[in-house]
Design a protein around this motif. Structure first.
Motif, mmCIF file in Angstrom:
data_model
loop_
_atom_site.group_PDB
_atom_site.id
_atom_site.type_symbol
_atom_site.label_atom_id
_atom_site.label_comp_id
_atom_site.label_asym_id
_atom_site.label_seq_id
_atom_site.Cartn_x
_atom_site.Cartn_y
_atom_site.Cartn_z
ATOM 1 N N ILE A 149 0.840 -1.206 0.000
ATOM 2 C CA ILE A 149 0.000 0.000 0.000
ATOM 3 C C ILE A 149 0.874 1.255 0.000
ATOM 4 N N GLU A 150 1.910 1.242 0.813
ATOM 5 C CA GLU A 150 2.830 2.383 0.893
ATOM 6 C C GLU A 150 3.489 2.660 -0.456
ATOM 7 N N LYS A 151 3.910 1.604 -1.145
ATOM 8 C CA LYS A 151 4.585 1.760 -2.432
ATOM 9 C C LYS A 151 3.600 2.150 -3.548
ATOM 10 N N ILE A 152 2.360 1.706 -3.458
ATOM 11 C CA ILE A 152 1.355 2.130 -4.442
ATOM 12 C C ILE A 152 1.124 3.637 -4.326
ATOM 13 N N ARG A 153 1.079 4.127 -3.096
ATOM 14 C CA ARG A 153 0.903 5.577 -2.891
ATOM 15 C C ARG A 153 2.108 6.363 -3.414
ATOM 16 N N LEU A 154 3.311 5.840 -3.188
ATOM 17 C CA LEU A 154 4.521 6.492 -3.682
ATOM 18 C C LEU A 154 4.535 6.509 -5.215
ATOM 19 N N ALA A 155 4.184 5.378 -5.820
ATOM 20 C CA ALA A 155 4.154 5.286 -7.282
ATOM 21 C C ALA A 155 3.117 6.239 -7.871
ATOM 22 N N ALA B 248 3.226 13.468 -10.627
ATOM 23 C CA ALA B 248 4.248 14.512 -10.730
ATOM 24 C C ALA B 248 4.579 14.863 -12.179
ATOM 25 N N ILE B 249 4.306 13.948 -13.107
ATOM 26 C CA ILE B 249 4.530 14.221 -14.528
ATOM 27 C C ILE B 249 3.277 14.882 -15.080
ATOM 28 N N ARG B 250 3.414 16.128 -15.489
ATOM 29 C CA ARG B 250 2.239 16.932 -15.876
ATOM 30 C C ARG B 250 1.488 16.350 -17.058
ATOM 31 N N ASN B 251 2.227 15.953 -18.092
ATOM 32 C CA ASN B 251 1.581 15.407 -19.281
ATOM 33 C C ASN B 251 1.582 13.882 -19.185
ATOM 34 N N PRO B 252 0.417 13.266 -18.986
ATOM 35 C CA PRO B 252 0.399 11.799 -18.857
ATOM 36 C C PRO B 252 0.840 11.069 -20.112
ATOM 37 N N ASN B 253 0.864 11.783 -21.234
ATOM 38 C CA ASN B 253 1.330 11.171 -22.478
ATOM 39 C C ASN B 253 2.824 10.889 -22.450
ATOM 40 N N THR C 46 11.853 -11.375 -7.743
ATOM 41 C CA THR C 46 12.155 -10.429 -8.818
ATOM 42 C C THR C 46 13.416 -9.642 -8.493
ATOM 43 N N SER C 47 14.279 -9.534 -9.484
ATOM 44 C CA SER C 47 15.474 -8.710 -9.323
ATOM 45 C C SER C 47 15.077 -7.239 -9.425
ATOM 46 N N LEU C 48 15.604 -6.411 -8.530
ATOM 47 C CA LEU C 48 15.275 -4.985 -8.542
ATOM 48 C C LEU C 48 16.289 -4.168 -9.350
ATOM 49 N N LYS C 49 17.082 -4.839 -10.153
ATOM 50 C CA LYS C 49 18.053 -4.141 -10.995
ATOM 51 C C LYS C 49 17.307 -3.252 -11.987
ATOM 52 N N TYR C 50 17.655 -1.995 -12.009
ATOM 53 C CA TYR C 50 17.070 -0.952 -12.865
ATOM 54 C C TYR C 50 15.660 -0.523 -12.452
ATOM 55 N N VAL C 51 15.090 -1.099 -11.401
ATOM 56 C CA VAL C 51 13.749 -0.706 -10.951
ATOM 57 C C VAL C 51 13.898 0.406 -9.918
ATOM 58 N N ASP C 52 13.249 1.543 -10.153
ATOM 59 C CA ASP C 52 13.350 2.673 -9.239
ATOM 60 C C ASP C 52 12.302 2.623 -8.128
ATOM 61 N N ILE C 53 11.066 2.330 -8.484
ATOM 62 C CA ILE C 53 10.005 2.161 -7.472
ATOM 63 C C ILE C 53 9.409 0.777 -7.668
ATOM 64 N N SER C 54 9.623 -0.087 -6.698
ATOM 65 C CA SER C 54 9.064 -1.439 -6.789
ATOM 66 C C SER C 54 7.810 -1.511 -5.927
ATOM 67 N N ILE C 55 6.762 -2.055 -6.500
ATOM 68 C CA ILE C 55 5.518 -2.289 -5.757
ATOM 69 C C ILE C 55 5.469 -3.783 -5.463
ATOM 70 N N PRO C 56 5.675 -4.180 -4.203
ATOM 71 C CA PRO C 56 5.697 -5.613 -3.897
ATOM 72 C C PRO C 56 4.299 -6.219 -4.011
ATOM 73 N N GLY C 57 4.221 -7.318 -4.709
ATOM 74 C CA GLY C 57 2.941 -8.004 -4.880
ATOM 75 C C GLY C 57 3.118 -9.203 -5.786
ATOM 76 N N ASN C 58 2.118 -10.045 -5.806
ATOM 77 C CA ASN C 58 2.141 -11.249 -6.628
ATOM 78 C C ASN C 58 1.890 -10.846 -8.077
ATOM 79 N N ASN C 59 2.921 -10.883 -8.922
ATOM 80 C CA ASN C 59 2.757 -10.471 -10.314
ATOM 81 C C ASN C 59 2.592 -11.649 -11.270
ATOM 82 N N ARG C 60 2.256 -12.819 -10.718
ATOM 83 C CA ARG C 60 2.029 -14.008 -11.554
ATOM 84 C C ARG C 60 0.576 -14.464 -11.555
ATOM 85 N N MET D 216 -5.792 -0.625 -7.963
ATOM 86 C CA MET D 216 -5.438 0.226 -6.829
ATOM 87 C C MET D 216 -4.552 1.393 -7.251
ATOM 88 N N LEU D 217 -3.583 1.133 -8.122
ATOM 89 C CA LEU D 217 -2.708 2.201 -8.597
ATOM 90 C C LEU D 217 -3.510 3.239 -9.388
#
Length: 199
Positions: free
Chosen positions: A46-52, A58-63, A143-157, A168-169
């Motif tokens: 939940i904490e990481k979803i809010r951060l993400a 923060a990016i003004r243009n969603p495109n 999951t390796s966090l190499k190159y991942v800046d914000i990781s949202i922990p969860g079951n991605n399978r 939720m995001l």
């Protein structure tokens, strides 16, 4: 977060990790079950979803945000996120060089990428790292966090878990943009994010 959403996280098995845990993912685990499966700490999810969500807003243009899902499990959820937030979308096969080769037909320069699974989406993740594009990814315990800046922990399978995490995001992003009230329920069902194809 409401009590019903917390229960849905558990019902969708968002808390179930893998039998292996990467060293950097140990911060997001609660404990290891007797059968060897790691349990993900839902509070950290939940904490990481809010951060993400704050990073997305923060990016003004969603495109300038690119949502990627090359695996079939998260494609519909990624499409829905793109629809509700206005982000660019790539589902299915990733064309190599899309982020690094300026002569590529589909060349793109996003300010942020969001991935369903860094294991399947490893090519866009590594390309983004070459050109310093920050990344958000849903990460399981192995999951390796190499190159991942914000990781949202969860079951991605699990398709139910992936659908609910994307839902939720999306809800959190829309709340921060003011399209949904802080205490209002979002009327969009999680079923719209669910991919009905079996993997």
């Amino acid at each position: 977060m409401s009590h019903s959403e917390f229960k849905k996280l558990l019902l969708c098995n968002c808390h179930l990790g893998a039998r292996r845990c990467e060293s950097l993912m140990t911060n997001y685990t609660w404990r290891k079950r007797k059968d060897g499966i790691y349990i993900i700490n839902i509070a950290k999810t939940i904490e990481k979803i809010r951060l993400a969500a704050r990073a997305v807003v923060a990016i003004r243009n969603p495109n300038n945000i690119l949502v990627i899902s090359t695996n079939s499990i998260g494609q519909r959820a990624a499409m829905r996120f793109s629809y509700y937030t206005g982000c660019q979308l790539v589902v299915g096969r990733w064309i190599p060089g899309k982020l690094t080769n300026q002569f590529c037909k589909d060349y793109s320069e996003p300010q942020l990428i969001i991935l369903t699974n860094p294991f399947f989406d490893s090519q866009p993740l590594s390309e983004a790292s070459f050109v310093n594009i920050p990344s958000i990814a849903f990460c399981n315990t192995d999951t390796s966090l190499k190159y991942v800046d914000i990781s949202i922990p969860g079951n991605n399978r699990n398709r139910y878990s992936v659908a609910f995490l994307w839902w939720m995001l999306t809800k959190e992003v829309l709340k921060l943009k003011g399209k949904i009230g802080k205490n209002d329920n979002w009327e969009v069902s999680t079923d719209l994010f669910l991919d009905y194809k079996e993997n």
